[in-house]
Design an enzyme around this catalytic site. Structure first.
Site, PDB file in Angstrom:
ATOM      1  N   CYS A 117      55.949  36.063   9.621  1.00 21.59           N
ATOM      2  CA  CYS A 117      54.606  36.003  10.211  1.00 21.59           C
ATOM      3  C   CYS A 117      54.221  37.364  10.767  1.00 21.59           C
ATOM      4  O   CYS A 117      53.050  37.699  10.835  1.00 21.59           O
ATOM      5  CB  CYS A 117      54.564  34.945  11.298  1.00 21.59           C
ATOM      6  SG  CYS A 117      55.808  35.199  12.547  1.00 21.59           S
ATOM      7  N   GLY A 156      48.165  24.289  12.064  1.00 18.85           N
ATOM      8  CA  GLY A 156      48.205  24.440  13.521  1.00 18.85           C
ATOM      9  C   GLY A 156      46.941  23.898  14.170  1.00 18.85           C
ATOM     10  O   GLY A 156      46.994  23.203  15.184  1.00 18.85           O
ATOM     11  N   GLU A 175      46.290  36.018   4.659  1.00 24.28           N
ATOM     12  CA  GLU A 175      47.745  36.163   4.750  1.00 24.28           C
ATOM     13  C   GLU A 175      48.353  35.896   3.375  1.00 24.28           C
ATOM     14  O   GLU A 175      48.186  34.810   2.818  1.00 24.28           O
ATOM     15  CB  GLU A 175      48.307  35.166   5.770  1.00 24.28           C
ATOM     16  CG  GLU A 175      49.797  35.330   5.978  1.00 24.28           C
ATOM     17  CD  GLU A 175      50.396  34.291   6.919  1.00 24.28           C
ATOM     18  OE1 GLU A 175      50.089  33.097   6.756  1.00 24.28           O
ATOM     19  OE2 GLU A 175      51.171  34.683   7.809  1.00 24.28           O
ATOM     20  N   ASN A 207      60.747  30.050   6.662  1.00 22.79           N
ATOM     21  CA  ASN A 207      61.145  31.460   6.520  1.00 22.79           C
ATOM     22  C   ASN A 207      62.301  31.879   7.423  1.00 22.79           C
ATOM     23  O   ASN A 207      63.059  32.777   7.082  1.00 22.79           O
ATOM     24  CB  ASN A 207      59.937  32.385   6.676  1.00 22.79           C
ATOM     25  CG  ASN A 207      59.229  32.212   7.989  1.00 22.79           C
ATOM     26  OD1 ASN A 207      59.414  31.202   8.686  1.00 22.79           O
ATOM     27  ND2 ASN A 207      58.408  33.171   8.345  1.00 22.79           N
ATOM     28  N   GLU A 223      52.575  28.831  16.885  1.00 21.46           N
ATOM     29  CA  GLU A 223      52.894  30.165  16.357  1.00 21.46           C
ATOM     30  C   GLU A 223      52.439  30.162  14.910  1.00 21.46           C
ATOM     31  O   GLU A 223      53.083  29.527  14.071  1.00 21.46           O
ATOM     32  CB  GLU A 223      54.399  30.415  16.389  1.00 21.46           C
ATOM     33  CG  GLU A 223      55.066  30.105  17.694  1.00 21.46           C
ATOM     34  CD  GLU A 223      55.120  31.302  18.624  1.00 21.46           C
ATOM     35  OE1 GLU A 223      55.787  31.203  19.635  1.00 21.46           O
ATOM     36  OE2 GLU A 223      54.483  32.324  18.316  1.00 21.46           O
ATOM     37  N   GLY A 283      54.001  27.640  11.887  1.00 21.72           N
ATOM     38  CA  GLY A 283      53.586  27.423  10.505  1.00 21.72           C
ATOM     39  C   GLY A 283      52.211  28.015  10.264  1.00 21.72           C
ATOM     40  O   GLY A 283      51.787  28.939  10.977  1.00 21.72           O
ATOM     41  N   SER A 284      51.508  27.475   9.291  1.00 24.35           N
ATOM     42  CA  SER A 284      50.234  28.063   8.886  1.00 24.35           C
ATOM     43  C   SER A 284      49.121  27.722   9.878  1.00 24.35           C
ATOM     44  O   SER A 284      49.181  26.714  10.585  1.00 24.35           O
ATOM     45  CB  SER A 284      49.877  27.584   7.488  1.00 24.35           C
ATOM     46  OG  SER A 284      49.952  26.177   7.442  1.00 24.35           O
ATOM     47  N   LYS A 314      61.989  18.671  13.263  1.00 24.39           N
ATOM     48  CA  LYS A 314      61.737  18.526  11.827  1.00 24.39           C
ATOM     49  C   LYS A 314      61.723  19.904  11.177  1.00 24.39           C
ATOM     50  O   LYS A 314      60.828  20.706  11.397  1.00 24.39           O
ATOM     51  CB  LYS A 314      60.374  17.861  11.562  1.00 24.39           C
ATOM     52  CG  LYS A 314      60.176  17.610  10.064  1.00 24.39           C
ATOM     53  CD  LYS A 314      58.716  17.463   9.668  1.00 24.39           C
ATOM     54  CE  LYS A 314      58.185  18.534   8.741  1.00 24.39           C
ATOM     55  NZ  LYS A 314      58.953  18.916   7.575  1.00 24.39           N
TER      56      LYS A 314
HETATM   57  P1  NAP Z   1      53.346  25.147   6.843  1.00 21.11           P
HETATM   58  O1  NAP Z   1      53.017  24.731   5.482  1.00 21.11           O
HETATM   59  O2  NAP Z   1      52.268  25.234   7.855  1.00 21.11           O
HETATM   60  O3  NAP Z   1      54.497  24.139   7.349  1.00 21.11           O
HETATM   61  C1  NAP Z   1      55.128  24.285   8.589  1.00 21.11           C
HETATM   62  C2  NAP Z   1      55.831  22.981   8.965  1.00 21.11           C
HETATM   63  O4  NAP Z   1      54.866  21.947   9.195  1.00 21.11           O
HETATM   64  C3  NAP Z   1      56.769  22.456   7.883  1.00 21.11           C
HETATM   65  O5  NAP Z   1      57.894  21.873   8.495  1.00 21.11           O
HETATM   66  C4  NAP Z   1      55.904  21.382   7.228  1.00 21.11           C
HETATM   67  O6  NAP Z   1      56.631  20.387   6.567  1.00 21.11           O
HETATM   68  C5  NAP Z   1      55.221  20.794   8.445  1.00 21.11           C
HETATM   69  N1  NAP Z   1      54.046  19.970   8.141  1.00 21.11           N
HETATM   70  C6  NAP Z   1      53.339  19.890   6.983  1.00 21.11           C
HETATM   71  N2  NAP Z   1      52.316  19.001   7.114  1.00 21.11           N
HETATM   72  C7  NAP Z   1      52.380  18.509   8.376  1.00 21.11           C
HETATM   73  C8  NAP Z   1      51.609  17.561   9.111  1.00 21.11           C
HETATM   74  N3  NAP Z   1      50.553  16.966   8.590  1.00 21.11           N
HETATM   75  N4  NAP Z   1      51.962  17.307  10.378  1.00 21.11           N
HETATM   76  C9  NAP Z   1      53.010  17.934  10.954  1.00 21.11           C
HETATM   77  N5  NAP Z   1      53.791  18.824  10.305  1.00 21.11           N
HETATM   78  C10 NAP Z   1      53.477  19.125   9.034  1.00 21.11           C
HETATM   79  O7  NAP Z   1      54.052  26.561   6.870  1.00 21.11           O
HETATM   80  P2  NAP Z   1      55.119  27.109   5.830  1.00 21.11           P
HETATM   81  O8  NAP Z   1      54.464  27.219   4.499  1.00 21.11           O
HETATM   82  O9  NAP Z   1      56.377  26.357   5.958  1.00 21.11           O
HETATM   83  O10 NAP Z   1      55.382  28.578   6.463  1.00 21.11           O
HETATM   84  C11 NAP Z   1      54.520  29.672   6.287  1.00 21.11           C
HETATM   85  C12 NAP Z   1      53.534  29.841   7.423  1.00 21.11           C
HETATM   86  O11 NAP Z   1      54.190  29.868   8.690  1.00 21.11           O
HETATM   87  C13 NAP Z   1      52.791  31.162   7.360  1.00 21.11           C
HETATM   88  O12 NAP Z   1      51.436  30.965   7.626  1.00 21.11           O
HETATM   89  C14 NAP Z   1      53.433  31.992   8.475  1.00 21.11           C
HETATM   90  O13 NAP Z   1      52.645  33.037   8.977  1.00 21.11           O
HETATM   91  C15 NAP Z   1      53.708  30.964   9.491  1.00 21.11           C
HETATM   92  N6  NAP Z   1      54.733  31.441  10.436  1.00 21.11           N
HETATM   93  C16 NAP Z   1      54.355  31.806  11.712  1.00 21.11           C
HETATM   94  C17 NAP Z   1      55.292  32.287  12.606  1.00 21.11           C
HETATM   95  C18 NAP Z   1      54.920  32.699  14.010  1.00 21.11           C
HETATM   96  O14 NAP Z   1      55.808  32.765  14.856  1.00 21.11           O
HETATM   97  N7  NAP Z   1      53.655  33.007  14.305  1.00 21.11           N
HETATM   98  C19 NAP Z   1      56.628  32.386  12.204  1.00 21.11           C
HETATM   99  C20 NAP Z   1      56.971  32.019  10.917  1.00 21.11           C
HETATM  100  C21 NAP Z   1      56.008  31.533  10.031  1.00 21.11           C
HETATM  101  P3  NAP Z   1      56.962  20.539   4.981  1.00 21.11           P
HETATM  102  O15 NAP Z   1      57.940  21.625   4.875  1.00 21.11           O
HETATM  103  O16 NAP Z   1      57.548  19.223   4.659  1.00 21.11           O
HETATM  104  O17 NAP Z   1      55.674  20.821   4.299  1.00 21.11           O
END
Ligand code: NAP
Ligand code: MG
Length: 498
Positions: free
Chosen positions: A300, A249, A401, A168, A266, A244-245, A191
């Site tokens: 987020c 996490g 969410e 995002n 985060e 991420g999600s 990454k």
């Molecule tokens: P996501 O699916 O959790 O992915 C985040 C990152 O982790 C991506 O680079 C993803 O790679 C990678 N990943 C996937 N599987 C993994 C594994 N097994 N081991 C290590 N890394 C792995 O999140 P998203 O769908 O990209 O983003 C949306 C989420 O991010 C929402 O829940 C949002 O609230 C959260 N977010 C939080 C904040 C904050 O600061 N609190 C800020 C922004 C977003 P791929 O892209 O290759 O799947």
């Protein structure tokens, strides 16, 4: 790649060469040992190729981590002020390249050009703040237990950091991880999300131009399973800064705990705006709508629940509707567009499914929500922003969410119930309260379960204040601000006898 001041984003994209981009390891652009690449398309124009990216594997991760580990030996010894000076140059370069970065960012992610430019400027501000932090990595001095003894504490960088980001905010998120890592003397393997790797390429170029030595920051593009997982599990990685999600996490935290690697997490949010009283409903609605629908609600810290006392419910809903009608959905390059598409069709489907679930649970669709498919809209994942009312705290749309442009209005009896409902979710990232009563504001700030509280203010954070969440929204040191020292450094105590 250079941008002529007059050329529009559309022309620039049409004319830009559709290249294959490498990984950036030890200062070199290299191909993945998988021999495979994958394409990235314009988020708002699905048939326009932006570039080909490496479909990396564990071997690439190993090379990057080894390079970062080797570079750590000299980078960690470079004086803080010298590292800071490099970060100041990075901040200047981000600003100097704002136009090109914003074009790339809007193309891969979909957000409007104004939002993309805002994100780049924000990244520059955070880099500049971190540059300053590198000058003040403080310790303390303590008296000894005997007269000829005293002791002091110093901070030591922990080593190689794995930086993993979602899609995002593809410019500000890596900068938010890389800049503090460099300030405190750590090195990085980054990454990006696999759907938004393009701006990361430019970021590596700017880091090198700013004077970051080879191996200090490395980029490995690829999937979560093939790149993210081996990166998290690599024994030379000492800290994992993950955005991420929440589910992912938690998984990463477990793996890191197995070898006592540090984590900075985060995660997701379900951020409330509690509305108790006000003098100007339009001003409140403006704050809420902007915080709910910026980046198409894919933040987020997006406000996703308006929790309003019964007697104000209809007035504030009307004010929200008035404000939402001003939102213009369109492609980044369309003049006047204020809300871009969602990241892709799959995510659009998931947001649509939530609206459906909400209606089945008894919520009412007061505004928008429909998928847009006419004309150019058919080339991206566009939808109208949605307002659901008659939402109750137990509904899934009130608890989970959605991560899209859907705002829920929940009516409550009074201030006490408003706080209960605000806290009745697993998340605890950001929260807003709107009230003219100082006592209500302070009570809410004190008792709401959130990492960041905004009084008469939408959920927008500053570039120098700690940023983070509680409950399922985060763990470890808050990113941004001075709190980062807790994650990127270890404490060491030194005793002197003379
Ligand atoms: P996501 O699916 O959790 O992915 C985040 C990152 O982790 C991506 O680079 C993803 O790679 C990678 N990943 C996937 N599987 C993994 C594994 N097994 N081991 C290590 N890394 C792995 O999140 P998203 O769908 O990209 O983003 C949306 C989420 O991010 C929402 O829940 C949002 O609230 C959260 N977010 C939080 C904040 C904050 O600061 N609190 C800020 C922004 C977003 P791929 O892209 O290759 O799947
Ligand atoms: Mg995902």
């Amino acid at each position: 790649m250079t941008v002529a001041a007059t050329s529009s984003m559309v022309d620039w994209l049409r004319e830009s060469e559709k290249k294959e981009y490498g990984n950036f390891i030890n200062g070199e652009w290299v191909k993945s040992s998988s021999g495979k690449t994958f394409p990235i398309y314009n988020s708002a124009k699905n048939n326009q190729l932006l570039g080909m990216f490496q479909d990396s594997v564990e071997n690439d991760v190993n090379q990057a981590v080894e390079a970062a580990n080797e570079a750590f030996k000299s980078w960690s010894k470079l004086p803080g002020p010298d590292r800071g000076a490099i970060l100041f140059r990075l901040a200047d370069l981000l600003e100097k390249n704002v136009e090109e970065l914003a074009y790339m960012l809007s193309a891969e992610q979909g957000k409007t050009l104004a939002e993309s430019k805002g994100e780049v400027y924000r990244a520059a501000k955070e880099a500049r703040f971190c540059g300053g932090e590198a000058f003040r990595i403080e310790g303390s001095t303590l008296p000894g237990e005997r007269s000829n003894v005293w002791s002091s504490t110093i901070r030591k960088p922990i080593g190689v950091i794995a930086a993993i980001a979602p899609w995002n905010f593809p410019v500000v998120t890596p900068v938010r991880k890389i800049a503090p890592a460099l300030a405190y003397g750590c090195t990085v393997v980054y990454k990006p999300a696999s759907v938004t790797p393009w701006t990361s390429v430019k970021l590596m170029e700017l880091l090198a131009e700013a004077g970051v030595p080879n191996g200090v920051v490395n980029l490995v593009v690829g999937s979560g399973s093939k790149v993210g997982d081996p990166l998290v599990n690599h024994p030379l990685v000492k800290g994992i800064s993950f955005t991420g999600s929440s589910n992912l996490g938690l998984e990463i935290n477990q793996k890191a705990a197995g070898r006592l690697a540090k984590t900075q997490l985060e995660l997701g949010g379900k951020n409330p705006a509690v509305v108790l009283d006000y003098t100007d409903p339009a001003a409140v609605a403006k704050q809420i709508v902007s915080a709910a629908f910026a980046a198409s609600g894919q933040r987020c810290t997006s406000i996703s629940r308006v929790i309003v006392v019964k007697e104000k419910r209809e007035e504030i809903t009307e004010a929200l509707l008035q404000e939402m009608m001003k939102i213009k959905v369109g492609s980044a390059w369309e003049s006047g567009a204020t809300m871009g598409p969602l990241i892709n069709k799959r995510h659009l489907d998931s947001v649509q499914e939530y609206i459906k679930v909400g209606l089945e649970e008894g919520a009412r669709l007061r505004f928008g929500g429909e998928v847009l498919t006419e004309g150019e809209f058919s080339e991206g994942a566009f939808m109208k922003p949605a307002l659901l009312d008659l939402v109750t705290p137990e509904m899934r749309v009130a608890k989970e969410e959605i991560f899209g442009p859907v705002l829920c209005v929940i009516e409550v009896e009074n201030k006490t119930e408003a706080l209960e409902v605000a806290n009745n979710v697993e998340y605890g990232l950001a929260a807003s309260i709107f009230t003219d009563k100082v006592s209500s504001a302070y009570q809410f700030a004190e008792d709401v379960e959130a990492g960041m509280v905004h009084i008469n203010h939408g959920t927008a954070s500053a570039a120098h204040a700690p940023f983070g969440g509680v409950k399922q929204s985060g763990a470890g040191a808050f990113s941004i601000g001075s709190s980062n020292v807790e994650f990127f450094t270890d404490l060491k105590v030194i005793y002197f006898e003379y």
